[in-house]
Design an enzyme around this catalytic site. Structure first.
Site, PDB file in Angstrom:
ATOM      1  N   ASP A 298     102.149  46.830   2.366  1.00 49.47           N
ATOM      2  CA  ASP A 298     100.767  47.265   2.499  1.00 49.47           C
ATOM      3  C   ASP A 298     100.584  48.561   1.732  1.00 49.47           C
ATOM      4  OD1 ASP A 298      98.213  46.687   3.780  1.00 49.47           O
ATOM      5  OD2 ASP A 298      99.414  45.911   5.436  1.00 49.47           O
TER       6      ASP A 298
ATOM      7  N   ASP B  20      94.972  47.810   1.164  1.00 49.02           N
ATOM      8  CA  ASP B  20      94.120  47.958   2.332  1.00 49.02           C
ATOM      9  C   ASP B  20      92.799  48.638   1.966  1.00 49.02           C
ATOM     10  OD1 ASP B  20      93.916  48.027   5.405  1.00 49.02           O
ATOM     11  OD2 ASP B  20      93.591  50.129   4.874  1.00 49.02           O
TER      12      ASP B  20
ATOM     13  N   GLU C  76      92.030  43.901  -0.163  1.00 50.88           N
ATOM     14  CA  GLU C  76      91.146  43.659   0.970  1.00 50.88           C
ATOM     15  C   GLU C  76      89.738  44.087   0.565  1.00 50.88           C
ATOM     16  OE1 GLU C  76      90.831  44.612   5.748  1.00 50.88           O
ATOM     17  OE2 GLU C  76      91.661  46.150   4.412  1.00 50.88           O
TER      18      GLU C  76
ATOM     19  N   HIS D 206      96.490  40.560  10.997  1.00 49.09           N
ATOM     20  CA  HIS D 206      96.724  41.544  12.061  1.00 49.09           C
ATOM     21  C   HIS D 206      95.437  42.158  12.595  1.00 49.09           C
ATOM     22  CE1 HIS D 206      96.174  43.692   8.335  1.00 49.09           C
ATOM     23  NE2 HIS D 206      95.910  44.785   9.021  1.00 49.09           N
ATOM     24  N   ASP D 207      94.309  41.905  11.963  1.00 50.53           N
ATOM     25  CA  ASP D 207      93.033  42.467  12.385  1.00 50.53           C
ATOM     26  C   ASP D 207      92.148  41.457  13.106  1.00 50.53           C
ATOM     27  OD1 ASP D 207      93.374  45.084  11.521  1.00 50.53           O
ATOM     28  OD2 ASP D 207      92.569  44.689   9.520  1.00 50.53           O
TER      29      ASP D 207
END
Length: 583
Positions: free
Chosen positions: A104, A210, A267, A343-344
């Site tokens: 990430d 991210d 993202e 994960h969100d």
């Protein structure tokens, strides 16, 4: 609609990526927190599934105010997770197993404990002052200090925070402890590129970037449009995909990524339209390999936010999103990321299908078929391969620890006078959508703590009590399990790469199948190439699809909730069927 262009092949297009949330994967040292040695110990398991790469959520040194997305040192590892040497071992072990590692890359913001920010806030004359956003206060008509603009933080409240030392506000779009970096500063950009090279030089194979498109804000930082009586408003019109965004990505690629054989996926929040997405991923733009637009994981959000109830027809919405990106990418020579969880988000099994005992296995297999028969690079989240689900409805608000959900619950509770009895609607949506569900500890076996940690450890968060039945050990040697179905689908995807990875896509109209079914055809992009058709049901209903088109086609795989009888296809609840042309 189909595409006739032959797509250029690449390793990152053919890869299937397995996302690991490090805190929740495997605890190797009894501190209740997953770690890098735990990941290393399971490389053989991950490889046995048939995936090609791991995406590791943040493991950098961090105060952990937002589970590692608040980084205080990009070149060191959060001590409970391990060391840089452990990371090097993981890289080496993966490469020895012909697998790759994505990290990430969180460079829209840092922690307020990062040395850059400590220097920046030390003085208005600091050489790093311009590495972040600092602004004077506004003064209202009564002489009161106010924020520089009305932007609302993504986690609630103001996006601006007062610093007593230097008597200015700084911008933090997430938590107050996550100040936004100022990408218009060239020295800051160069330092960030050096941190990227640090890991790429060690063998990391790429990054998931991210909050990628928040790196460019409107230079004037204007007020967001006022749409209600709240003190802070949505400013995303001015802080997402700003005027320099593409300059920054192209520079990042030229300065860093083009010097390595690496993969990039950004993202892309607040941006879901075809034209805007094309500017990031079209090959001739020379920017990113692919993006996460987020629309597939936002599909059940309400009109005013995540924790409102949606009125959407979920299968229809999923079909529309699938058709949009499968059909759009070939137009501009872009490439799809294919996913439905991360994960969100809550688990797709619970949100979009069913985790009820009578349907859970079939629904999990259906989701696997949907994901792995689409064109693009698939991403799955740890636990998807065994049908992990959300926490059940018997878990109250105290079971949720994620800052996003907790902040929202507390703010609504306060607005309702502190009356817990009025919060059922909010809790219902948390039970579907809270980020906690995607971060539940991995369920390895039926022992205490699900094999995630030893019985004497105290896991960092709630373990879903269904682990005694739903775990890796109970499935890995069962040919009829969800895990085995994933492995079958992954094997077929590699066997038919030209069909399922690079093949064309044609949607089948809802009117042919029924509103709960998604169907599409795939075809190799050569004359006389193989063809396949997929039908997946997101519904408890039964469907009969009458068509002569696929008579004589072979059943390649099914989740045993579907069958073919002459010219009719029967789909049971959450049925899934993949046919291939036998000619």
């Amino acid at each position: 609609m189909t595409s006739s262009a032959i797509v250029e092949k690449a390793w990152w297009k053919e890869a299937v990526v397995y996302q690991i949330y490090p805190a929740s994967f495997l605890d190797s040292n009894d501190d209740g927190l997953g770690d890098i040695p735990g990941v290393i110990s399971k490389v053989a398991y991950i490889k046995s599934l048939g995936v090609d790469a791991i995406w590791l959520s943040p493991v950098y040194t961090s105060p952990q105010k937002d589970m590692g997305y608040d980084i205080s040192d990009y070149r060191s590892i959060h001590a409970p997770y391990g060391t840089v040497e452990d990371m090097q071992t993981l890289i080496n072990v993966l490469h020895d197993n012909q697998m790759r590692l994505l990290m990430d890359l969180v460079v829209n913001h840092t922690s307020d404990q990062h040395d850059w920010f400590k220097q920046s806030r030390s003085s208005r004359e600091s050489e790093k002052r311009g590495w972040y956003f600092w602004r004077d206060a506004k003064i209202d008509t009564n002489g009161n200090r106010k924020e520089p603009n009305n932007w609302r933080s993504i986690f609630g409240g103001s996006a601006w925070h007062w610093d007593e030392t230097t008597q200015q506000y700084y911008l933090a779009l997430f938590l107050p402890s996550q100040p936004d970096l100022n990408w218009s500063n060239p020295e800051m950009r160069r330092a960030t590129y050096d941190d990227m090279r640090f890991w790429l030089d060690r063998g990391v194979d790429g990054f998931r970037i991210d909050s990628m498109n928040l790196m460019s804000k409107h230079p004037d930082l204007p007020d967001g449009k006022v749409v209600n009586n709240e003190p802070f408003q949505d400013g995303s019109e001015f802080f997402a995909s700003g005027p320099k965004m593409h300059n920054y990505i192209r520079e990042m690629r030229t300065e860093v990524f083009d010097n390595y054989d690496c993969m990039t996926v950004g993202e892309l929040g607040f941006t879901k339209d075809e034209q805007s997405v094309s500017q990031y991923v079209a090959k001739d733009r020379h920017e990113l390999n692919m993006v996460f637009t987020g629309d597939i994981v936002d599909v059940d959000f309400g009109p005013n936010g995540k924790y409102e109830r949606t009125i959407n027809n979920i299968p229809r919405k999923i079909r529309e999103i699938t058709d949009l990106w499968q059909q759009s990418m070939p137009k501009f020579n872009g490439w799809n990321s294919v996913y439905y969880s991360n994960h969100d988000s809550g688990r797709p099994l619970t949100r979009y299908a069913s985790d009820s005992p009578e349907h859970r296995a079939a629904a999990a297999k259906m989701l696997a078929m949907y994901l792995l028969s689409l064109g693009g690079t698939p991403f799955l989240l740890q636990g998807d391969e065994i049908g992990m689900a959300n926490l059940g409805k018997d878990y109250g608000p105290d079971a949720y620890i994620d800052v996003e959900a907790k902040n929202y619950y507390i703010s609504v509770l306060k607005s309702r006078g502190g009356n817990e009895s009025t919060m059922d609607d909010v809790l219902r949506e948390m039970q579907l959508k809270s980020r906690d569900h995607g971060r539940l500890p991995m369920q390895w076996d039926s022992s205490v703590n699900a094999g995630f940690a030893s019985p004497k450890a105290r896991p960092w968060m709630t373990i879903n009590k269904d682990y005694t039945e739903w775990n890796v050990a109970s499935q890995i040697n069962d040919p009829n399990s969800v895990f085995s179905f994933w492995r079958t689908m992954l094997t077929l995807r590699k066997q038919y790469t030209d069909l399922f990875v690079y093949g064309s896509y044609k949607s089948i109209p809802e009117s042919v199948m029924g509103e709960g079914v998604i169907g599409f055809e795939r075809a190799e992009q050569v004359v006389g190439g193989k063809r396949a058709v997929v039908f997946v049901s997101f519904s408890e209903q039964k469907y009969t699809i009458s068509t002569d088109k696929y008579v004589g086609w072979d059943v390649l795989v099914t989740n045993h909730r579907a069958s073919v009888d002459n010219s009719c296809i029967e789909l049971g609840p959450f049925g899934a069927l993949l046919l291939i042309d036998s000619k």
